[in-house]
Write a protein that holds these residues in place. Structure first.
Motif, PDB file in Angstrom:
ATOM      1  N   ARG A   3       0.831  -1.207   0.000  1.00 21.07           N
ATOM      2  CA  ARG A   3       0.000   0.000   0.000  1.00 21.07           C
ATOM      3  C   ARG A   3       0.863   1.253   0.000  1.00 21.07           C
ATOM      4  NH1 ARG A   3      -5.123  -1.021   4.072  1.00 21.07           N
ATOM      5  NH2 ARG A   3      -5.981  -2.834   2.988  1.00 21.07           N
ATOM      6  N   PHE A   4       1.966   1.214   0.770  1.00 25.55           N
ATOM      7  CA  PHE A   4       2.872   2.369   0.777  1.00 25.55           C
ATOM      8  C   PHE A   4       3.488   2.576  -0.596  1.00 25.55           C
ATOM      9  CE2 PHE A   4       7.300   3.816   1.214  1.00 25.55           C
ATOM     10  CZ  PHE A   4       7.048   5.108   1.650  1.00 25.55           C
ATOM     11  N   VAL A   5       3.865   1.489  -1.259  1.00 25.68           N
ATOM     12  CA  VAL A   5       4.448   1.598  -2.605  1.00 25.68           C
ATOM     13  C   VAL A   5       3.436   2.220  -3.567  1.00 25.68           C
ATOM     14  CG1 VAL A   5       5.362   0.291  -4.554  1.00 25.68           C
ATOM     15  CG2 VAL A   5       6.027  -0.318  -2.222  1.00 25.68           C
ATOM     16  N   ILE A   6       2.184   1.761  -3.497  1.00 24.00           N
ATOM     17  CA  ILE A   6       1.149   2.318  -4.377  1.00 24.00           C
ATOM     18  C   ILE A   6       0.944   3.801  -4.091  1.00 24.00           C
ATOM     19  CG2 ILE A   6      -1.320   2.247  -4.899  1.00 24.00           C
ATOM     20  CD1 ILE A   6      -1.233  -0.751  -4.497  1.00 24.00           C
ATOM     21  N   ALA A   7       0.896   4.160  -2.799  1.00 21.35           N
ATOM     22  CA  ALA A   7       0.705   5.573  -2.439  1.00 21.35           C
ATOM     23  C   ALA A   7       1.866   6.433  -2.917  1.00 21.35           C
ATOM     24  CB  ALA A   7       0.542   5.698  -0.926  1.00 21.35           C
ATOM     25  N   LEU A   8       3.095   5.938  -2.751  1.00 19.54           N
ATOM     26  CA  LEU A   8       4.274   6.711  -3.163  1.00 19.54           C
ATOM     27  C   LEU A   8       4.289   6.903  -4.678  1.00 19.54           C
ATOM     28  CD1 LEU A   8       6.922   8.061  -2.392  1.00 19.54           C
ATOM     29  CD2 LEU A   8       8.035   5.829  -2.575  1.00 19.54           C
ATOM     30  N   VAL A   9       4.038   5.830  -5.422  1.00 25.81           N
ATOM     31  CA  VAL A   9       4.029   5.941  -6.888  1.00 25.81           C
ATOM     32  C   VAL A   9       2.911   6.875  -7.348  1.00 25.81           C
ATOM     33  CG1 VAL A   9       3.663   4.648  -9.018  1.00 25.81           C
ATOM     34  CG2 VAL A   9       5.114   3.697  -7.234  1.00 25.81           C
ATOM     35  N   SER A  10       1.756   6.791  -6.705  1.00 28.20           N
ATOM     36  CA  SER A  10       0.634   7.658  -7.078  1.00 28.20           C
ATOM     37  C   SER A  10       0.962   9.126  -6.838  1.00 28.20           C
ATOM     38  CB  SER A  10      -0.614   7.272  -6.277  1.00 28.20           C
ATOM     39  OG  SER A  10      -0.978   5.938  -6.518  1.00 28.20           O
ATOM     40  N   VAL A  11       1.586   9.408  -5.696  1.00 26.90           N
ATOM     41  CA  VAL A  11       1.963  10.797  -5.405  1.00 26.90           C
ATOM     42  C   VAL A  11       2.976  11.300  -6.420  1.00 26.90           C
ATOM     43  CG1 VAL A  11       3.191  12.252  -3.747  1.00 26.90           C
ATOM     44  CG2 VAL A  11       1.401  10.715  -2.970  1.00 26.90           C
ATOM     45  N   LEU A  12       3.944  10.467  -6.767  1.00 26.67           N
ATOM     46  CA  LEU A  12       4.953  10.875  -7.756  1.00 26.67           C
ATOM     47  C   LEU A  12       4.310  11.176  -9.102  1.00 26.67           C
ATOM     48  CD1 LEU A  12       7.950   8.471  -7.008  1.00 26.67           C
ATOM     49  CD2 LEU A  12       7.910  10.952  -6.780  1.00 26.67           C
ATOM     50  N   ILE A  13       3.406  10.306  -9.534  1.00 27.89           N
ATOM     51  CA  ILE A  13       2.764  10.503 -10.839  1.00 27.89           C
ATOM     52  C   ILE A  13       1.905  11.763 -10.838  1.00 27.89           C
ATOM     53  CG2 ILE A  13       1.078   9.528 -12.441  1.00 27.89           C
ATOM     54  CD1 ILE A  13       2.098   6.758 -11.681  1.00 27.89           C
ATOM     55  N   ILE A  14       1.069  11.902  -9.809  1.00 27.25           N
ATOM     56  CA  ILE A  14       0.174  13.062  -9.742  1.00 27.25           C
ATOM     57  C   ILE A  14       0.969  14.353  -9.631  1.00 27.25           C
ATOM     58  CG2 ILE A  14      -1.617  14.189  -8.362  1.00 27.25           C
ATOM     59  CD1 ILE A  14      -2.620  11.398  -7.614  1.00 27.25           C
ATOM     60  N   ALA A  15       2.015  14.352  -8.778  1.00 28.45           N
ATOM     61  CA  ALA A  15       2.830  15.559  -8.619  1.00 28.45           C
ATOM     62  C   ALA A  15       3.559  15.908  -9.916  1.00 28.45           C
ATOM     63  CB  ALA A  15       3.825  15.367  -7.481  1.00 28.45           C
ATOM     64  N   SER A  16       4.067  14.903 -10.603  1.00 27.36           N
ATOM     65  CA  SER A  16       4.779  15.163 -11.862  1.00 27.36           C
ATOM     66  C   SER A  16       3.843  15.748 -12.905  1.00 27.36           C
ATOM     67  CB  SER A  16       5.410  13.869 -12.373  1.00 27.36           C
ATOM     68  OG  SER A  16       6.350  13.361 -11.443  1.00 27.36           O
ATOM     69  N   ILE A  17       2.636  15.188 -12.994  1.00 27.39           N
ATOM     70  CA  ILE A  17       1.679  15.696 -13.989  1.00 27.39           C
ATOM     71  C   ILE A  17       1.267  17.124 -13.649  1.00 27.39           C
ATOM     72  CG2 ILE A  17      -0.654  15.394 -14.908  1.00 27.39           C
ATOM     73  CD1 ILE A  17      -0.279  12.383 -14.581  1.00 27.39           C
ATOM     74  N   TYR A 142      12.245  20.091  -9.753  1.00 24.40           N
ATOM     75  CA  TYR A 142      12.676  19.006  -8.874  1.00 24.40           C
ATOM     76  C   TYR A 142      12.636  19.421  -7.409  1.00 24.40           C
ATOM     77  CZ  TYR A 142      14.051  16.245 -12.904  1.00 24.40           C
ATOM     78  OH  TYR A 142      14.029  15.510 -14.060  1.00 24.40           O
ATOM     79  N   PHE A 143      12.883  20.689  -7.144  1.00 24.57           N
ATOM     80  CA  PHE A 143      12.792  21.166  -5.762  1.00 24.57           C
ATOM     81  C   PHE A 143      11.363  21.040  -5.245  1.00 24.57           C
ATOM     82  CE2 PHE A 143      12.051  24.732  -2.790  1.00 24.57           C
ATOM     83  CZ  PHE A 143      12.928  24.349  -1.783  1.00 24.57           C
ATOM     84  N   LEU A 144      10.403  21.446  -6.069  1.00 28.46           N
ATOM     85  CA  LEU A 144       8.999  21.317  -5.658  1.00 28.46           C
ATOM     86  C   LEU A 144       8.600  19.850  -5.517  1.00 28.46           C
ATOM     87  CD1 LEU A 144       7.325  24.099  -7.827  1.00 28.46           C
ATOM     88  CD2 LEU A 144       7.838  24.176  -5.388  1.00 28.46           C
ATOM     89  N   LEU A 145       9.141  19.009  -6.404  1.00 26.71           N
ATOM     90  CA  LEU A 145       8.833  17.585  -6.328  1.00 26.71           C
ATOM     91  C   LEU A 145       9.372  16.988  -5.029  1.00 26.71           C
ATOM     92  CD1 LEU A 145       7.482  15.314  -7.936  1.00 26.71           C
ATOM     93  CD2 LEU A 145       9.714  14.795  -8.933  1.00 26.71           C
ATOM     94  N   VAL A 146      10.578  17.411  -4.651  1.00 30.42           N
ATOM     95  CA  VAL A 146      11.154  16.935  -3.390  1.00 30.42           C
ATOM     96  C   VAL A 146      10.312  17.413  -2.201  1.00 30.42           C
ATOM     97  CG1 VAL A 146      13.129  17.176  -1.840  1.00 30.42           C
ATOM     98  CG2 VAL A 146      13.495  16.701  -4.259  1.00 30.42           C
ATOM     99  N   ILE A 147       9.845  18.663  -2.259  1.00 24.22           N
ATOM    100  CA  ILE A 147       9.014  19.180  -1.169  1.00 24.22           C
ATOM    101  C   ILE A 147       7.735  18.348  -1.035  1.00 24.22           C
ATOM    102  CG2 ILE A 147       7.584  21.138  -0.455  1.00 24.22           C
ATOM    103  CD1 ILE A 147       9.716  22.979  -1.492  1.00 24.22           C
TER     104      ILE A 147
END
Length: 419
Positions: A3-17, A142-147
């Motif tokens: 579940r943590f992996v799914i949440a992390l990947v989802s946040v990365l995808i949504i934040a990147s888009i 990338y700074f915003l993505l890290v935040i």
């Protein structure tokens, strides 16, 4: 953890888009710079064509400078064909009176063939390429993505630190500490698993304490009898009396051996239950088979259901129910009744007898090992119902002791989740 992996990947995808959409708008300013180039050419090209078609280039050169130079360092020059060699393909394009555009990193050049067969070259500076601007936008992205990742991971790390502190306290002997399960759905499984582990260890420790206390108490009496018997055997000269006390000592040793065997069985029970493989079991067929094989008509069955499937290991289920029925037959006078009913999503097995019953204030104690409510009239070690309670709890069941209103004796009620 999945579940943590799914949440992390989802946040990365949504934040990147989302950030990509924002930066697309910012990068559109670069397109405006390109449109600025087009506007500059649209302004200059008609004048350049007029200059190329006239013999007096100087007049149009001044007009062009007044209209287009500004701060772009624009310049107009004439070159002979020999002085300004171009590839054949571009020379052919010039011969067709078509402008030739050449662009470098810093300049834009427009080439036209004049009426006297010279090459008119109009050059101006491009707006400064925003390489540093692009780099800044990339770094900001990338700074915003890290935040965003830090904001996402902060509660996760905080819960892990809390888990670490709780585990340290648990390891130091505070067996009653538990995690307060948080609202983070991707870490709830870890917290629930820790609490389940802590509960299981706590139960094991309680069993060890009960076994240690019960063992010391139960062994004290037979050891005293054995000591007294051995002293008597040593001192007596009467052969008949010696034989009598030898038999008593042997009986006490047999009782101690039985007690130790039951204690070891109880200590190994949790591990054995964990290794067992539960399967669907139909109470409607399992209970009649158990009664016919083990109790030979001494038990009355009352089952009106067509089927009643539960999820247990049949061997341990049989052990649990057999212990309860044995207890009912031992302390009942003449009747033992087993009834199976259904309550919502549970199947209820009630085992009643017509004995003296159980005091309601001590009903919960009968499921503890080595507990016998009436030691003068009770045989055994008081461990049978403790076996049953542990087995039933392992398969998510519940067990209660009460009074049977119909028979007047005890009623042990067992509930199992229905499949």
């Amino acid at each position: 953890m999945w579940r943590f992996v799914i949440a992390l990947v989802s946040v990365l995808i949504i934040a990147s888009i989302a950030l990509g959409q924002v930066f697309d708008v910012l990068y559109s300013s670069e397109e405006s710079a390109q449109s600025d180039v087009s506007e500059q050419l649209a302004l200059a090209l008609p004048l350049l064509k007029m200059m190329a078609s006239q013999e007096s280039h100087l007049v149009f050169d001044k007009q062009l400078q007044q209209r287009t130079l500004g701060d772009r360092n624009a310049s107009v020059r004439l070159y002979s064909v020999d002085e300004y060699p171009l590839p054949i393909q571009l020379q052919q394009q010039l011969q067709k009176q078509e402008p030739v555009f050449l662009e470098t990193q810093d300049h834009v050049k427009v080439h036209l063939l004049t009426s006297d067969q010279t090459i008119l070259v109009y050059q101006y500076d491009k707006l400064a390429e925003q390489d540093s601007y692009r780099l800044s936008l990339t770094l900001i992205f990338y700074f915003l993505l890290v935040i965003i990742l830090v904001l996402f991971l902060t509660p996760f790390v905080r819960r892990l630190m809390h888990l670490s502190d709780t585990a340290a306290k648990f390891g130091d002997g505070q067996l009653d500490v538990r995690l307060k399960v948080g609202t983070l759905w991707y870490i709830r499984d870890i917290e629930l698993s820790f609490n389940q582990m802590a509960n299981k260890i706590n139960l094991l420790m309680d069993d060890i304490k009960l076994l240690a206390g019960g063992l010391s108490h139960e062994l004290r009496t037979p050891l005293a009898r054995i000591r007294m018997g051995l002293d008597t055997i040593v001192e007596t000269q009467d052969e008949a009396l010696r034989t009598k006390y030898e038999a008593r000592v042997n009986q006490q040793l047999d009782d101690m051996e039985g007690l130790l065997i039951h204690m070891l069985d109880f200590a190994r029970l949790q591990h054995s239950l964990d290794e067992a493989t539960p399967q669907p079991l139909d109470l409607v067929t399992a209970l009649p088979n158990l009664v016919d094989l083990s109790f030979d008509g001494a038990v009355e069955l009352n089952i009106i259901l067509q089927q009643a499937f539960i999820h247990v290991d049949q061997r341990y289920f049989t052990m649990a129910i057999s212990n309860i029925i044995d207890n009912a037959l031992k302390y009942g006078h003449s009747r033992c009744v087993v009834t199976v009913t259904q309550e919502k999503n549970e199947y209820v097995v009630a085992i009643s007898d017509d004995g003296n019953g159980i005091d309601e204030s001590k009903a919960a104690e009968v499921f503890k090992p080595f507990v016998r409510l009436n030691r003068q009239h009770c045989t055994g070690f008081g461990i049978g119902l403790a076996f049953s309670a542990k087995i039933i709890a392992r398969y998510r069941g519940e067990i209660f002791a009460g009074v049977c209103a119909e028979l007047g004796g005890a009623c042990i009620t067992v509930k199992f989740p229905a499949l």
